[in-house]
Write an enzyme that holds these catalytic residues in place. Structure first.
Site, PDB file in Angstrom:
ATOM      1  N   CYS A  62       0.859  -1.208   0.000  1.00  0.00           N
ATOM      2  CA  CYS A  62       0.000   0.000   0.000  1.00  0.00           C
ATOM      3  C   CYS A  62       0.886   1.246   0.000  1.00  0.00           C
ATOM      4  O   CYS A  62       0.586   2.228  -0.688  1.00  0.00           O
ATOM      5  CB  CYS A  62      -0.941   0.013   1.202  1.00  0.00           C
ATOM      6  SG  CYS A  62      -2.384  -1.063   1.033  1.00  0.00           S
TER       7      CYS A  62
ATOM      8  N   ASN B 289       1.884 -16.554  -4.327  1.00  0.00           N
ATOM      9  CA  ASN B 289       2.096 -17.324  -3.113  1.00  0.00           C
ATOM     10  C   ASN B 289       1.013 -16.929  -2.114  1.00  0.00           C
ATOM     11  O   ASN B 289       0.827 -15.746  -1.832  1.00  0.00           O
ATOM     12  CB  ASN B 289       3.479 -17.029  -2.524  1.00  0.00           C
ATOM     13  CG  ASN B 289       4.597 -17.500  -3.452  1.00  0.00           C
ATOM     14  OD1 ASN B 289       4.497 -18.563  -4.046  1.00  0.00           O
ATOM     15  ND2 ASN B 289       5.641 -16.698  -3.583  1.00  0.00           N
TER      16      ASN B 289
ATOM     17  N   THR C 262       5.272 -13.501   1.938  1.00  0.00           N
ATOM     18  CA  THR C 262       5.913 -12.656   2.961  1.00  0.00           C
ATOM     19  C   THR C 262       5.268 -11.282   3.073  1.00  0.00           C
ATOM     20  O   THR C 262       5.412 -10.621   4.089  1.00  0.00           O
ATOM     21  CB  THR C 262       7.422 -12.476   2.660  1.00  0.00           C
ATOM     22  OG1 THR C 262       7.569 -11.901   1.361  1.00  0.00           O
ATOM     23  CG2 THR C 262       8.163 -13.798   2.729  1.00  0.00           C
TER      24      THR C 262
ATOM     25  N   HIS D 298      -0.209 -10.242  -4.439  1.00  0.00           N
ATOM     26  CA  HIS D 298       0.652  -9.827  -5.548  1.00  0.00           C
ATOM     27  C   HIS D 298       0.918 -11.020  -6.452  1.00  0.00           C
ATOM     28  O   HIS D 298       0.970 -12.166  -6.006  1.00  0.00           O
ATOM     29  CB  HIS D 298       1.969  -9.229  -5.032  1.00  0.00           C
ATOM     30  CG  HIS D 298       2.649 -10.069  -4.004  1.00  0.00           C
ATOM     31  ND1 HIS D 298       2.272 -10.074  -2.680  1.00  0.00           N
ATOM     32  CD2 HIS D 298       3.679 -10.950  -4.096  1.00  0.00           C
ATOM     33  CE1 HIS D 298       3.036 -10.913  -2.007  1.00  0.00           C
ATOM     34  NE2 HIS D 298       3.893 -11.472  -2.845  1.00  0.00           N
TER      35      HIS D 298
ATOM     36  N   HIS E 205       3.640 -12.443  -9.053  1.00  0.00           N
ATOM     37  CA  HIS E 205       4.993 -12.362  -9.609  1.00  0.00           C
ATOM     38  C   HIS E 205       4.900 -12.642 -11.107  1.00  0.00           C
ATOM     39  O   HIS E 205       4.256 -13.620 -11.523  1.00  0.00           O
ATOM     40  CB  HIS E 205       5.898 -13.427  -8.988  1.00  0.00           C
ATOM     41  CG  HIS E 205       6.097 -13.306  -7.508  1.00  0.00           C
ATOM     42  ND1 HIS E 205       7.243 -12.787  -6.951  1.00  0.00           N
ATOM     43  CD2 HIS E 205       5.309 -13.653  -6.462  1.00  0.00           C
ATOM     44  CE1 HIS E 205       7.154 -12.834  -5.626  1.00  0.00           C
ATOM     45  NE2 HIS E 205       5.986 -13.360  -5.302  1.00  0.00           N
TER      46      HIS E 205
HETATM   47  P1  5GP Z   1       6.160 -13.195  -1.611  1.00  0.00           P
HETATM   48  O1  5GP Z   1       7.308 -13.929  -0.979  1.00  0.00           O
HETATM   49  O2  5GP Z   1       5.244 -12.570  -0.575  1.00  0.00           O
HETATM   50  O3  5GP Z   1       5.396 -14.022  -2.625  1.00  0.00           O
HETATM   51  O4  5GP Z   1       6.802 -12.043  -2.461  1.00  0.00           O
HETATM   52  C1  5GP Z   1       7.176 -10.810  -1.928  1.00  0.00           C
HETATM   53  C2  5GP Z   1       8.115 -10.192  -2.918  1.00  0.00           C
HETATM   54  O5  5GP Z   1       8.242  -8.814  -2.608  1.00  0.00           O
HETATM   55  C3  5GP Z   1       9.526 -10.784  -2.892  1.00  0.00           C
HETATM   56  O6  5GP Z   1       9.867 -11.295  -4.180  1.00  0.00           O
HETATM   57  C4  5GP Z   1      10.415  -9.602  -2.485  1.00  0.00           C
HETATM   58  O7  5GP Z   1      11.660  -9.585  -3.157  1.00  0.00           O
HETATM   59  C5  5GP Z   1       9.561  -8.410  -2.860  1.00  0.00           C
HETATM   60  N1  5GP Z   1       9.789  -7.225  -2.037  1.00  0.00           N
HETATM   61  C6  5GP Z   1       9.875  -7.181  -0.683  1.00  0.00           C
HETATM   62  N2  5GP Z   1      10.072  -5.913  -0.254  1.00  0.00           N
HETATM   63  C7  5GP Z   1      10.112  -5.136  -1.384  1.00  0.00           C
HETATM   64  C8  5GP Z   1      10.292  -3.733  -1.596  1.00  0.00           C
HETATM   65  O8  5GP Z   1      10.437  -2.925  -0.681  1.00  0.00           O
HETATM   66  N3  5GP Z   1      10.278  -3.305  -2.890  1.00  0.00           N
HETATM   67  C9  5GP Z   1      10.109  -4.174  -3.946  1.00  0.00           C
HETATM   68  N4  5GP Z   1      10.134  -3.640  -5.170  1.00  0.00           N
HETATM   69  N5  5GP Z   1       9.939  -5.496  -3.775  1.00  0.00           N
HETATM   70  C10 5GP Z   1       9.926  -5.975  -2.510  1.00  0.00           C
HETATM   71 ZN    ZN Z   2      -1.842  -3.247   1.206  1.00  0.00          ZN
END
Ligand code: 5GP
Ligand code: ZN
Length: 114
Positions: free
Chosen positions: A7, A87, A95, A100, A102
């Site tokens: 956000c 995920n 995380t 989101h 990817h």
């Molecule tokens: P998840 O593990 O939740 O599927 O993916 C979270 C993604 O967010 C990860 O690939 C991580 O590299 C990315 N990410 C985490 N913090 C930031 C940030 O501050 N900026 C950007 N551009 N990506 C982020």
């Molecule tokens: Zn949010």
């Protein structure tokens, strides 16, 4: 939502490398790319995970997939192939609890994932 990283990125409170934006969706480069192309597509409305998709917000998700197809065509990686990953929850490695997608492209992607 307060204290949600994505956000804050959408609002510009945390910097990001924008790829695409419209009224409903924001797409930006992942900070730790896992492929030559690694973008994150997020709805501008806070939805915490795929578990929270319902009839009130699923239009955001449909629109995200339209935008992904457009980006894949515009940037040219669509013809080679790419992967869209969501995920959901702890065991899947989510995380950031703002849904989101990817977008991964630019190299051969192994399967099965994980
Ligand atoms: P998840 O593990 O939740 O599927 O993916 C979270 C993604 O967010 C990860 O690939 C991580 O590299 C990315 N990410 C985490 N913090 C930031 C940030 O501050 N900026 C950007 N551009 N990506 C982020
Ligand atoms: Zn949010």
């Amino acid at each position: 939502m307060e204290d949600c990283l994505f956000c804050k990125i959408i609002k510009g409170e945390v910097p990001s490398n924008k790829v695409y934006e419209d009224d409903l969706v924001y797409v930006f480069k992942d900070i730790a790319p896992a492929a030559p192309v690694h973008y994150l597509a997020v709805p501008k409305k806070h939805i915490s995970s795929a578990l929270e998709i319902d009839s009130h917000n699923s239009s955001y998700i449909a629109h995200i997939y339209e935008v992904i197809a457009k980006i894949a065509k515009d940037e040219g990686f669509g013809k080679d192939g790419f992967r869209v990953v969501n995920n959901c929850g702890e065991l899947a490695g989510q995380t950031v609890f703002h849904i989101h997608f990817h977008i991964l492209a630019g190299r051969e992607l192994e399967w099965p994932a994980g």
